[in-house]
Write an enzyme that holds these catalytic residues in place. Structure first.
Site, PDB file in Angstrom:
ATOM      1  N   LYS A  58      31.640 -18.353   1.385  1.00 33.84           N
ATOM      2  CA  LYS A  58      31.340 -18.835   2.741  1.00 33.84           C
ATOM      3  C   LYS A  58      30.403 -20.047   2.678  1.00 33.84           C
ATOM      4  O   LYS A  58      30.615 -21.050   3.372  1.00 33.84           O
ATOM      5  CB  LYS A  58      30.713 -17.702   3.570  1.00 33.84           C
ATOM      6  CG  LYS A  58      31.698 -16.576   3.864  1.00 33.84           C
ATOM      7  CD  LYS A  58      31.065 -15.353   4.511  1.00 33.84           C
ATOM      8  CE  LYS A  58      32.112 -14.241   4.675  1.00 33.84           C
ATOM      9  NZ  LYS A  58      31.602 -13.008   5.273  1.00 33.84           N
ATOM     10  N   GLN A 102      25.939  -9.989   6.016  1.00 34.81           N
ATOM     11  CA  GLN A 102      27.084  -9.497   5.260  1.00 34.81           C
ATOM     12  C   GLN A 102      27.062  -7.966   5.194  1.00 34.81           C
ATOM     13  O   GLN A 102      26.044  -7.359   4.907  1.00 34.81           O
ATOM     14  CB  GLN A 102      27.059 -10.102   3.838  1.00 34.81           C
ATOM     15  CG  GLN A 102      28.294  -9.806   3.002  1.00 34.81           C
ATOM     16  CD  GLN A 102      29.579 -10.446   3.522  1.00 34.81           C
ATOM     17  OE1 GLN A 102      29.552 -11.473   4.188  1.00 34.81           O
ATOM     18  NE2 GLN A 102      30.709  -9.825   3.235  1.00 34.81           N
ATOM     19  N   ASP A 125      30.456 -13.842  13.425  1.00 35.83           N
ATOM     20  CA  ASP A 125      31.382 -12.848  12.868  1.00 35.83           C
ATOM     21  C   ASP A 125      32.204 -12.196  13.979  1.00 35.83           C
ATOM     22  O   ASP A 125      33.221 -11.564  13.701  1.00 35.83           O
ATOM     23  CB  ASP A 125      30.592 -11.729  12.160  1.00 35.83           C
ATOM     24  CG  ASP A 125      30.620 -11.856  10.645  1.00 35.83           C
ATOM     25  OD1 ASP A 125      31.607 -12.403  10.118  1.00 35.83           O
ATOM     26  OD2 ASP A 125      29.651 -11.409  10.008  1.00 35.83           O
TER      27      ASP A 125
HETATM   28  N1  GUN Z   1      32.191  -7.471   5.031  1.00 34.00           N
HETATM   29  C1  GUN Z   1      33.537  -7.506   4.884  1.00 34.00           C
HETATM   30  N2  GUN Z   1      34.071  -8.458   5.684  1.00 34.00           N
HETATM   31  C2  GUN Z   1      33.029  -9.029   6.338  1.00 34.00           C
HETATM   32  C3  GUN Z   1      32.936 -10.071   7.294  1.00 34.00           C
HETATM   33  O1  GUN Z   1      33.931 -10.677   7.726  1.00 34.00           O
HETATM   34  N3  GUN Z   1      31.683 -10.369   7.721  1.00 34.00           N
HETATM   35  C4  GUN Z   1      30.583  -9.706   7.290  1.00 34.00           C
HETATM   36  N4  GUN Z   1      29.403 -10.038   7.794  1.00 34.00           N
HETATM   37  N5  GUN Z   1      30.635  -8.730   6.408  1.00 34.00           N
HETATM   38  C5  GUN Z   1      31.861  -8.399   5.932  1.00 34.00           C
END
Ligand code: GUN
Length: 295
Positions: A58, A102, A125
């Site tokens: 990311k 995350q 998100d």
């Molecule tokens: N864990 C698995 N997928 C995601 C996501 O898209 N965002 C976040 N913050 N955590 C995750």
């Protein structure tokens, strides 16, 4: 006549590249207009290797489209109170357009409390109930990254969806359930008849075999085998797993929830793993961050 079809790949790297080129141009405009780039903050708690990889991708993607990014690494024993204080600080920091925490979080931290604490306007998100509720009502807001990335992928390859039976395997808050909502909306991609299957579904293979579009987000390696898929189906694999493989330098290889080699010959379209849904989740996060910066 052989029942084998020539499948085409729903390639998230290729599609992500096209979408990211548009994001990059728009980011330059935002930068020029307000004097600083869109800014995403990613909070990573603990040392989970998969989470470290995701967050790194990311951050890297932000750099590639001209965003500023900040990675905040917190120790695994961070208290919930300390994390909530950090969320509050980011909510109130005008230099931050959007941020993510995350998941998964260490067991002693309540994910729901953390998600609820994120200001909906910075929740890139799309996990906050306000954003999920807005999605449900078709109002503007931040769409959850993975389902929205899949929608973008279907759009990019002009996959027909209207009137199709879309079976989603998995009912998580962040993938399965919102995916079902997006695919049933009165728009393109959408207008599907949706079935959400889950761990209590009776005779799952008989349900998945009815799918024109099969989205699999169940978290079990190679779970969907060829006998569970209809000839000509569109298959979207959200899973990503590390399987031990001594023949690889890394010691592992990646696979999805779908047994790609067995299933692909039956498909009209299928996502590879890696290089399918994963890059689109990241692209979607960039789309949301751009939207946050555009105000
Ligand atoms: N864990 C698995 N997928 C995601 C996501 O898209 N965002 C976040 N913050 N955590 C995750």
């Amino acid at each position: 006549m052989s029942s084998q079809t020539t499948y085409r790949e729903l390639n998230g790297v290729e599609c992500g590249k096209a979408v990211r080129a548009r994001i990059s141009a728009a980011a330059a405009q935002v930068h020029a207009k307000r004097g600083h780039a869109p800014h995403l903050v990613a909070v990573l708690v603990g040392e989970d290797p998969a989470s470290q990889t995701y967050v790194a991708s990311k951050v890297k993607a932000c750099g590639e489209v001209g965003f500023r990014s900040t990675l905040l690494k917190e120790p695994a024993d961070t208290t919930e109170a300390a994390l909530l204080a950090l969320v509050d600080k980011l909510n109130n920091d005008p230099s931050v357009d959007g941020f993510i925490v995350q998941l998964p979080l260490p067991g002693h931290i309540n994910e729901e409390r953390v998600t609820l604490a994120i200001a909906p306007g910075k929740d890139v998100d799309g996990f906050h109930p306000q954003n999920l509720g807005r999605m449900m009502l078709g109002l503007p807001g931040y769409l959850p990254a993975t389902p929205n990335g899949i929608v973008e992928l279907l759009k990019h390859y002009e996959v027909a969806t209207e009137g199709k039976h879309c079976v989603v395997v998995g009912r998580s808050n962040i993938v399965g359930t919102p995916m079902g909502i997006l695919m049933s909306r009165n728009t393109y991609p959408g207008n599907c008849t949706v079935t959400i299957a889950h761990s209590r579904t009776k005779d799952l293979p008989s349900i998945t075999r009815q799918a024109d579009i099969l989205v699999v987000a169940i978290g079990k390696p190679n779970f969907i085998t060829a006998d569970r898929v209809k000839q000509g189906a569109v298959v979207v694999d959200v899973g990503i797993h590390r399987l031990a493989d001594a023949s690889r330098k890394s010691g592992f290889r990646l696979c999805g929830d779908v047994d790609f080699d067995g299933v692909a010959p039956k498909c009209s379209w299928i996502t590879p793993v890696p290089g399918g849904v994963g890059p689109m989740t990241v692209t979607s996060l960039l789309m949301n961050t751009l939207k946050a910066a555009q105000g």
